[in-house]
Design a protein around this motif. Structure first.
Motif, PDB file in Angstrom:
ATOM      1  N   TYR A  80       0.853  -1.194   0.000  1.00  0.00           N
ATOM      2  CA  TYR A  80       0.000   0.000   0.000  1.00  0.00           C
ATOM      3  C   TYR A  80       0.886   1.240   0.000  1.00  0.00           C
ATOM      4  CZ  TYR A  80      -3.272  -3.528   1.713  1.00  0.00           C
ATOM      5  OH  TYR A  80      -4.026  -4.672   1.880  1.00  0.00           O
ATOM      6  N   THR A  81       0.623   2.136  -0.915  1.00  0.00           N
ATOM      7  CA  THR A  81       1.329   3.419  -0.951  1.00  0.00           C
ATOM      8  C   THR A  81       0.437   4.450  -0.263  1.00  0.00           C
ATOM      9  OG1 THR A  81       2.412   2.831  -3.033  1.00  0.00           O
ATOM     10  CG2 THR A  81       2.355   5.168  -2.427  1.00  0.00           C
ATOM     11  N   VAL A  82       0.939   5.017   0.828  1.00  0.00           N
ATOM     12  CA  VAL A  82       0.089   5.886   1.657  1.00  0.00           C
ATOM     13  C   VAL A  82       0.842   7.161   2.029  1.00  0.00           C
ATOM     14  CG1 VAL A  82      -1.231   3.978   2.632  1.00  0.00           C
ATOM     15  CG2 VAL A  82       0.870   4.701   3.757  1.00  0.00           C
ATOM     16  N   GLN A  83       0.080   8.191   2.291  1.00  0.00           N
ATOM     17  CA  GLN A  83       0.598   9.427   2.880  1.00  0.00           C
ATOM     18  C   GLN A  83       0.073   9.625   4.294  1.00  0.00           C
ATOM     19  OE1 GLN A  83      -0.221  12.701   0.212  1.00  0.00           O
ATOM     20  NE2 GLN A  83       1.451  12.151  -1.170  1.00  0.00           N
ATOM     21  N   THR A  84      -1.096   9.062   4.572  1.00  0.00           N
ATOM     22  CA  THR A  84      -1.648   9.055   5.929  1.00  0.00           C
ATOM     23  C   THR A  84      -2.309   7.700   6.167  1.00  0.00           C
ATOM     24  OG1 THR A  84      -3.800   9.957   5.247  1.00  0.00           O
ATOM     25  CG2 THR A  84      -2.103  11.542   5.928  1.00  0.00           C
ATOM     26  N   VAL A  85      -2.355   7.306   7.421  1.00  0.00           N
ATOM     27  CA  VAL A  85      -3.075   6.099   7.826  1.00  0.00           C
ATOM     28  C   VAL A  85      -3.789   6.409   9.144  1.00  0.00           C
ATOM     29  CG1 VAL A  85      -1.475   4.496   6.720  1.00  0.00           C
ATOM     30  CG2 VAL A  85      -1.091   5.186   9.108  1.00  0.00           C
ATOM     31  N   ARG A  86      -4.639   5.486   9.554  1.00  0.00           N
ATOM     32  CA  ARG A  86      -5.288   5.607  10.857  1.00  0.00           C
ATOM     33  C   ARG A  86      -4.765   4.488  11.748  1.00  0.00           C
ATOM     34  NH1 ARG A  86     -11.391   5.524   9.115  1.00  0.00           N
ATOM     35  NH2 ARG A  86     -10.474   4.528   7.254  1.00  0.00           N
ATOM     36  N   VAL A  87      -4.042   4.842  12.785  1.00  0.00           N
ATOM     37  CA  VAL A  87      -3.453   3.856  13.666  1.00  0.00           C
ATOM     38  C   VAL A  87      -4.442   3.524  14.783  1.00  0.00           C
ATOM     39  CG1 VAL A  87      -2.312   5.612  15.099  1.00  0.00           C
ATOM     40  CG2 VAL A  87      -1.417   3.272  15.058  1.00  0.00           C
ATOM     41  N   VAL A  88      -4.524   2.221  15.119  1.00  0.00           N
ATOM     42  CA  VAL A  88      -5.442   1.765  16.162  1.00  0.00           C
ATOM     43  C   VAL A  88      -4.834   2.068  17.529  1.00  0.00           C
ATOM     44  CG1 VAL A  88      -6.565  -0.239  17.189  1.00  0.00           C
ATOM     45  CG2 VAL A  88      -6.441  -0.022  14.693  1.00  0.00           C
ATOM     46  N   LEU A  89      -5.567   2.830  18.333  1.00  0.00           N
ATOM     47  CA  LEU A  89      -5.118   3.164  19.683  1.00  0.00           C
ATOM     48  C   LEU A  89      -5.590   2.136  20.699  1.00  0.00           C
ATOM     49  CD1 LEU A  89      -5.811   7.016  19.634  1.00  0.00           C
ATOM     50  CD2 LEU A  89      -3.690   5.805  19.079  1.00  0.00           C
ATOM     51  N   LEU A  90      -6.831   1.698  20.569  1.00  0.00           N
ATOM     52  CA  LEU A  90      -7.388   0.679  21.460  1.00  0.00           C
ATOM     53  C   LEU A  90      -8.634   0.110  20.802  1.00  0.00           C
ATOM     54  CD1 LEU A  90     -10.139   1.900  23.167  1.00  0.00           C
ATOM     55  CD2 LEU A  90      -8.336   3.394  24.012  1.00  0.00           C
ATOM     56  N   SER A  91      -9.069  -1.049  21.301  1.00  0.00           N
ATOM     57  CA  SER A  91     -10.266  -1.685  20.745  1.00  0.00           C
ATOM     58  C   SER A  91     -11.091  -2.286  21.875  1.00  0.00           C
ATOM     59  CB  SER A  91      -9.891  -2.767  19.727  1.00  0.00           C
ATOM     60  OG  SER A  91      -9.156  -3.801  20.360  1.00  0.00           O
ATOM     61  N   VAL A  92     -12.394  -2.358  21.625  1.00  0.00           N
ATOM     62  CA  VAL A  92     -13.332  -2.943  22.589  1.00  0.00           C
ATOM     63  C   VAL A  92     -14.108  -4.034  21.865  1.00  0.00           C
ATOM     64  CG1 VAL A  92     -15.251  -2.521  24.162  1.00  0.00           C
ATOM     65  CG2 VAL A  92     -13.525  -0.741  23.802  1.00  0.00           C
ATOM     66  N   PRO A  93     -13.988  -5.294  22.287  1.00  0.00           N
ATOM     67  CA  PRO A  93     -14.680  -6.379  21.567  1.00  0.00           C
ATOM     68  C   PRO A  93     -16.177  -6.409  21.861  1.00  0.00           C
ATOM     69  CG  PRO A  93     -13.509  -7.252  23.464  1.00  0.00           C
ATOM     70  CD  PRO A  93     -13.151  -5.800  23.391  1.00  0.00           C
ATOM     71  N   GLY A  94     -16.950  -6.868  20.858  1.00  0.00           N
ATOM     72  CA  GLY A  94     -18.341  -7.199  21.074  1.00  0.00           C
ATOM     73  C   GLY A  94     -19.343  -6.066  21.095  1.00  0.00           C
ATOM     74  N   ILE A  95     -18.951  -4.839  20.780  1.00  0.00           N
ATOM     75  CA  ILE A  95     -19.924  -3.739  20.860  1.00  0.00           C
ATOM     76  C   ILE A  95     -20.276  -3.167  19.488  1.00  0.00           C
ATOM     77  CG2 ILE A  95     -19.148  -3.115  23.170  1.00  0.00           C
ATOM     78  CD1 ILE A  95     -17.776  -0.685  21.918  1.00  0.00           C
ATOM     79  N   ALA A  96     -19.770  -3.767  18.432  1.00  0.00           N
ATOM     80  CA  ALA A  96     -20.087  -3.257  17.096  1.00  0.00           C
ATOM     81  C   ALA A  96     -21.576  -3.373  16.809  1.00  0.00           C
ATOM     82  CB  ALA A  96     -19.274  -4.012  16.041  1.00  0.00           C
ATOM     83  N   SER A  97     -22.188  -4.480  17.226  1.00  0.00           N
ATOM     84  CA  SER A  97     -23.623  -4.661  16.971  1.00  0.00           C
ATOM     85  C   SER A  97     -24.454  -3.612  17.690  1.00  0.00           C
ATOM     86  CB  SER A  97     -24.052  -6.066  17.400  1.00  0.00           C
ATOM     87  OG  SER A  97     -23.752  -6.288  18.774  1.00  0.00           O
ATOM     88  N   VAL A  98     -24.000  -3.203  18.879  1.00  0.00           N
ATOM     89  CA  VAL A  98     -24.723  -2.165  19.624  1.00  0.00           C
ATOM     90  C   VAL A  98     -24.666  -0.845  18.873  1.00  0.00           C
ATOM     91  CG1 VAL A  98     -24.826  -0.898  21.793  1.00  0.00           C
ATOM     92  CG2 VAL A  98     -24.264  -3.332  21.808  1.00  0.00           C
ATOM     93  N   ILE A  99     -23.497  -0.494  18.371  1.00  0.00           N
ATOM     94  CA  ILE A  99     -23.348   0.769  17.648  1.00  0.00           C
ATOM     95  C   ILE A  99     -24.141   0.742  16.350  1.00  0.00           C
ATOM     96  CG2 ILE A  99     -21.672   2.238  16.456  1.00  0.00           C
ATOM     97  CD1 ILE A  99     -19.681   1.598  18.602  1.00  0.00           C
ATOM     98  N   VAL A 100     -24.150  -0.408  15.674  1.00  0.00           N
ATOM     99  CA  VAL A 100     -24.945  -0.523  14.451  1.00  0.00           C
ATOM    100  C   VAL A 100     -26.426  -0.340  14.768  1.00  0.00           C
ATOM    101  CG1 VAL A 100     -25.674  -2.108  12.637  1.00  0.00           C
ATOM    102  CG2 VAL A 100     -23.259  -1.953  13.252  1.00  0.00           C
ATOM    103  N   ALA A 101     -26.880  -0.946  15.859  1.00  0.00           N
ATOM    104  CA  ALA A 101     -28.290  -0.813  16.250  1.00  0.00           C
ATOM    105  C   ALA A 101     -28.641   0.629  16.593  1.00  0.00           C
ATOM    106  CB  ALA A 101     -28.583  -1.722  17.443  1.00  0.00           C
ATOM    107  N   MET A 102     -27.679   1.361  17.172  1.00  0.00           N
ATOM    108  CA  MET A 102     -27.930   2.760  17.515  1.00  0.00           C
ATOM    109  C   MET A 102     -28.182   3.606  16.271  1.00  0.00           C
ATOM    110  SD  MET A 102     -27.779   3.200  20.835  1.00  0.00           S
ATOM    111  CE  MET A 102     -27.296   4.890  21.114  1.00  0.00           C
ATOM    112  N   GLY A 103     -27.676   3.144  15.125  1.00  0.00           N
ATOM    113  CA  GLY A 103     -27.899   3.883  13.892  1.00  0.00           C
ATOM    114  C   GLY A 103     -29.245   3.604  13.252  1.00  0.00           C
ATOM    115  N   ASN A 104     -29.979   2.610  13.770  1.00  0.00           N
ATOM    116  CA  ASN A 104     -31.309   2.311  13.240  1.00  0.00           C
ATOM    117  C   ASN A 104     -32.278   3.427  13.622  1.00  0.00           C
ATOM    118  OD1 ASN A 104     -34.095   1.181  13.228  1.00  0.00           O
ATOM    119  ND2 ASN A 104     -33.037  -0.684  12.591  1.00  0.00           N
TER     120      ASN A 104
END
Length: 214
Positions: free
Chosen positions: A154-178
């Protein structure tokens, strides 16, 4: 037959060991425990309402902090739909990422790379080499669950580095968008606030009046 006088009544009371002029207090009739029970239930409801209000307030503060960080420090959230970074970041996790220039990338970082016309990819950096300009880098990446590197660099000029992660809450955030979920939460929060701050002085006054001896 002589009529009892005040003096004779006092003498009789003294002989019985009871103070003169005092009578037993009337015992109230009816369910005595009904008022304390309602008060106890109202107290529990008030505590639950306060807890929910605090949760809502904390959630609001978190949202405001995320907005401020997104505007000032380029910090956002991403969701992991696949398990290519398992077990470090399993599927269904949400990660906090920060945009950084390519010159700050280090081997071992977990970064998100945007791909034109395709979904972003978030893998671990395995090598870094210079690009065509000082601001550009060519990196190779590999998912922790994969046996080999990604098929192309990958040729990049900027990237987004992961600072921290929380497992298992993606479904909650997706539901909040409903929109239906958002509408229900908005109505519930409005009812909670109205119930919590509704004036209760008249109710308390009526209760006290009903308890006073008539």
């Amino acid at each position: 037959m002589s009529t009892p006088t005040r003096r004779s009544l006092r003498e009789q009371a003294a002989s019985l060991g009871e103070p003169a002029g005092l009578t037993a207090a009337p015992v109230p009739s009816g369910p005595v425990s009904s008022v304390p029970t309602r008060g106890a239930r109202r107290g529990v409801g008030r505590v639950l309402a306060d807890i929910l209000l605090w949760i809502a307030a904390i959630a609001g503060v978190v949202c405001m902090v995320l907005v401020v960080l997104a505007l000032t420090a380029n910090i956002t959230l991403i969701m992991f739909r696949t398990g290519s970074m398992s077990p470090t970041i399993p599927a269904g996790s949400v990660a906090v990422v920060q945009q950084i220039p390519a010159s700050e990338i280090e081997v071992g970082d977990v970064v998100t790379v945007d791909r034109p016309g395709d979904l972003p990819v978030t893998h671990r950096v395995t090598s870094i080499s210079a690009g065509a300009t000082d601001a550009e880098r060519v990196i190779t990446m590999r998912g922790d669950a994969n046996a080999g590197d990604d098929p192309y660099p990958y040729t990049v000029q900027t990237v987004r580095v992961v600072l921290l992660s929380v497992p298992g809450i993606a479904s909650v955030i997706v539901a909040m968008g409903n929109p239906y979920v958002l509408g229900a939460l908005t109505v519930a929060a409005t009812m909670l606030v109205v119930w919590a701050f509704w004036p209760r002085s008249s109710t308390v006054r009526r209760r006290r009046t009903s308890l006073e001896p008539g």
